[in-house]
Scaffold this active site. Structure first.
Site, PDB file in Angstrom:
ATOM      1  N   GLY A 123       0.383  31.807  52.455  1.00  0.00           N
ATOM      2  CA  GLY A 123      -0.645  31.482  53.306  1.00  0.00           C
ATOM      3  C   GLY A 123      -1.896  30.937  53.325  1.00  0.00           C
ATOM      4  N   LYS A 142      10.724  38.627  51.786  1.00  0.00           N
ATOM      5  CA  LYS A 142       9.467  37.641  52.201  1.00  0.00           C
ATOM      6  C   LYS A 142       9.199  38.378  53.725  1.00  0.00           C
ATOM      7  CE  LYS A 142       7.426  33.300  52.939  1.00  0.00           C
ATOM      8  NZ  LYS A 142       7.539  33.082  54.293  1.00  0.00           N
ATOM      9  N   MET A 193      10.898  26.566  53.881  1.00  0.00           N
ATOM     10  CA  MET A 193      10.507  26.119  55.203  1.00  0.00           C
ATOM     11  C   MET A 193      11.636  25.646  55.934  1.00  0.00           C
ATOM     12  SD  MET A 193       6.929  24.609  54.680  1.00  0.00           S
ATOM     13  CE  MET A 193       7.109  23.599  53.248  1.00  0.00           C
ATOM     14  N   ALA A 194      12.156  26.098  57.045  1.00  0.00           N
ATOM     15  CA  ALA A 194      13.254  25.638  57.650  1.00  0.00           C
ATOM     16  C   ALA A 194      13.075  24.091  58.139  1.00  0.00           C
ATOM     17  CB  ALA A 194      13.572  26.538  58.879  1.00  0.00           C
ATOM     18  N   GLY A 241       3.103  26.285  51.317  1.00  0.00           N
ATOM     19  CA  GLY A 241       4.216  25.744  52.059  1.00  0.00           C
ATOM     20  C   GLY A 241       3.673  24.262  52.652  1.00  0.00           C
ATOM     21  N   ARG A 242       2.921  24.485  53.807  1.00  0.00           N
ATOM     22  CA  ARG A 242       2.523  23.268  54.525  1.00  0.00           C
ATOM     23  C   ARG A 242       1.713  22.307  53.789  1.00  0.00           C
ATOM     24  NH1 ARG A 242       0.043  26.627  59.328  1.00  0.00           N
ATOM     25  NH2 ARG A 242      -0.387  27.826  57.448  1.00  0.00           N
ATOM     26  N   CYS A 260      10.499  35.988  60.247  1.00  0.00           N
ATOM     27  CA  CYS A 260      10.708  34.861  61.071  1.00  0.00           C
ATOM     28  C   CYS A 260      10.335  35.228  62.375  1.00  0.00           C
ATOM     29  CB  CYS A 260      12.199  34.155  60.902  1.00  0.00           C
ATOM     30  SG  CYS A 260      12.271  32.946  62.121  1.00  0.00           S
TER      31      CYS A 260
HETATM   32  C1  LIG Z   1       7.962  24.440  59.326  1.00  0.00           C
HETATM   33  C2  LIG Z   1       8.140  25.670  58.599  1.00  0.00           C
HETATM   34  C3  LIG Z   1       9.092  26.176  58.525  1.00  0.00           C
HETATM   35  C4  LIG Z   1       9.489  27.663  57.975  1.00  0.00           C
HETATM   36  N1  LIG Z   1      10.415  28.097  57.565  1.00  0.00           N
HETATM   37  C5  LIG Z   1      10.423  29.375  56.967  1.00  0.00           C
HETATM   38  C6  LIG Z   1      11.571  30.015  56.519  1.00  0.00           C
HETATM   39  O1  LIG Z   1      12.931  29.426  56.652  1.00  0.00           O
HETATM   40  N2  LIG Z   1      11.718  31.366  55.895  1.00  0.00           N
HETATM   41  C7  LIG Z   1      10.471  31.948  55.525  1.00  0.00           C
HETATM   42  O2  LIG Z   1      10.473  32.704  54.924  1.00  0.00           O
HETATM   43  N3  LIG Z   1       9.252  31.333  55.848  1.00  0.00           N
HETATM   44  C8  LIG Z   1       9.097  30.014  56.562  1.00  0.00           C
HETATM   45  N4  LIG Z   1       8.019  29.492  56.919  1.00  0.00           N
HETATM   46  C9  LIG Z   1       6.809  29.996  56.621  1.00  0.00           C
HETATM   47  C10 LIG Z   1       6.224  29.696  55.333  1.00  0.00           C
HETATM   48  O3  LIG Z   1       7.223  30.128  54.101  1.00  0.00           O
HETATM   49  C11 LIG Z   1       4.768  30.261  54.756  1.00  0.00           C
HETATM   50  O4  LIG Z   1       4.937  31.609  54.658  1.00  0.00           O
HETATM   51  C12 LIG Z   1       3.740  29.800  55.858  1.00  0.00           C
HETATM   52  O5  LIG Z   1       3.991  28.396  56.263  1.00  0.00           O
HETATM   53  C13 LIG Z   1       2.426  30.154  55.335  1.00  0.00           C
HETATM   54  O6  LIG Z   1       2.054  29.518  54.198  1.00  0.00           O
HETATM   55  P1  LIG Z   1       1.440  27.987  54.287  1.00  0.00           P
HETATM   56  O7  LIG Z   1       0.039  28.202  54.798  1.00  0.00           O
HETATM   57  O8  LIG Z   1       1.256  27.563  52.841  1.00  0.00           O
HETATM   58  O9  LIG Z   1       2.038  27.001  55.111  1.00  0.00           O
HETATM   59  C14 LIG Z   1       8.136  28.168  57.576  1.00  0.00           C
HETATM   60  C15 LIG Z   1       6.805  27.459  57.817  1.00  0.00           C
HETATM   61  C16 LIG Z   1       6.887  26.391  58.131  1.00  0.00           C
HETATM   62  C17 LIG Z   1       5.472  25.661  58.386  1.00  0.00           C
END
Ligand SMILES: Cc1cc2nc3c(=O)[nH]c(=O)nc-3n(C[C@H](O)[C@H](O)[C@H](O)COP(=O)(O)O)c2cc1C
Length: 350
Positions: free
Chosen positions: A209, A147, A25-26, A232-233, A108
């Protein structure tokens, strides 16, 4: 029978000790976040996306993202870019920095990234996506993973065509976040696509997700046949969610535990980013940690207003006096890897 989330699995020759992966997560996945994730049971942790152009130009801040601590392993560092040669060179640097896995971002949705031909744009350009994968996979000795999102437009099934081609080109595992790039984070992740992808490839698939509990993780693994879930979140300011997802241990943390983890996280982040960058980076984490009814809302607002992280720690200790003793018990950082003889930390601080 759903697979046991505490079981290990493999990405080629890298053993991943549990079936839960902490998502890249960026703006979130700093080293402190990843180390905490490992401590709470994530089997694999990922860096945020790192620009291959930044690596190529030896941008100081970008190189700071390549710092690796001894207790993060196994660790994936994620790179993004659109030029096969530059991606291969970045992958070499990432492997030299100590990553166990090189992950590539083909998902992304942010325009600043897609307009350069990187990120989710590659879902629409399978030939380039495969050339990048081939170049990167042949450049490094460690496994290379990708990814993806489901596709660019809503309803797209591009990932199902692209996935097997990426495996043919050398991808050792695939992570799928089955939302379209257009969707950003709206709607829901359609894991029926994850199940279809699992059917089409003979490498591990990681489902990303909307996974926030042991029950959803088990249900997704069972319904899709994926090897692991990515969180992630759900883990933002909530490492206890990882423990619940991996071990089914849902005991909520006490206020003292929350404050102790946050204090440790603050200190580690300051060590990593320096006081100035850390104090603005950390502001979003205060709400994430202190919400969920753990502390009254005005307290979070008060922390956000404070001008130094020392003051934040002082306020947390005043609000939860028992946290001081707990924070001492959290293990301190292990040694960092050296890059070209220099501690990588020299790039990250200040
Ligand atoms: C703040 C934020 C930053 C993210 N940055 C990236 C990233 O740098 N690279 C990436 O592949 N996915 C990134 N994602 C996507 C997450 O890795 C993940 O696939 C997505 O949030 C869904 O999962 P979740 O429902 O568990 O959050 C980001 C998501 C969030 C919320």
């Amino acid at each position: 029978m759903p697979p046991d989330l505490r079981e290990s699995w493999w990405i080629r020759d890298v053993e991943v000790p549990t079936r839960v992966v902490l998502a890249p997560m960026a703006g979130v996945s700093v080293q402190a976040f990843r180390r905490q994730g490992r401590r709470f049971g994530a089997g694999l942790v990922c860096s945020e996306m790192v620009s291959c152009a930044g690596i190529e130009h030896r941008n100081e801040r970008t190189l700071g993202y390549l710092r690796v601590a001894g207790d993060e392993h196994p660790l994936a560092i994620q790179i993004f870019g659109s030029e096969p040669g530059a991606m291969a060179e970045a992958a070499r640097m990432v492997a030299a920095a100590g990553a166990d896995v090189v992950d590539m971002n083909f998902g992304c949705p942010v325009r600043k990234v897609t307009k350069t031909g990187a990120g989710a744009h590659l879902l629409d350009d399978p030939a380039l996506a495969c050339r990048i994968t081939e170049a990167v996979a042949s450049a490094v000795p460690v496994p290379v993973t990708v990814k993806m999102r489901r596709g660019v437009e809503d309803g797209s099934r591009a990932c199902l065509e692209l996935g097997p081609q990426l495996v043919e080109a050398g991808a050792a595992a695939l992570a799928l976040h089955p939302r379209s790039a257009t969707q950003m984070y709206t709607g829901y992740a359609d894991h029926s696509l994850t199940a279809e992808l699992v059917e089409r490839v003979d490498v591990p698939v990681i489902a990303s997700g909307d996974i926030t509990s042991h029950a959803t993780a088990q249900a997704v693994l069972e319904a899709t046949g994926a090897d692991a879930v990515m969180v992630g979140r759900g883990a933002q300011g909530n490492p206890w969610a990882l423990r619940e997802i991996v071990f089914g241990d849902g005991a909520p943390p006490s206020r003292e535990e929350v404050a102790a983890e946050l204090i440790h996280f603050v200190r580690e982040t300051v060590r990593e980013l320096g006081e100035r960058r850390a104090s603005s980076f950390l502001k979003k984490f205060y709400g994430w940690y202190l919400g969920r009814g753990r502390f009254p809302r005005p307290f979070k607002n008060e922390l956000v207003q404070l001008s130094s992280t020392d003051e934040v720690v002082t306020r947390l200790l005043a609000a939860a006096p028992g946290a001081g003793e707990l924070v001492e018990r959290i293990p301190l950082a292990a040694d960092e890897v050296l890059l070209d003889g220099l501690p990588i930390s020299i790039y990250g601080g200040g």
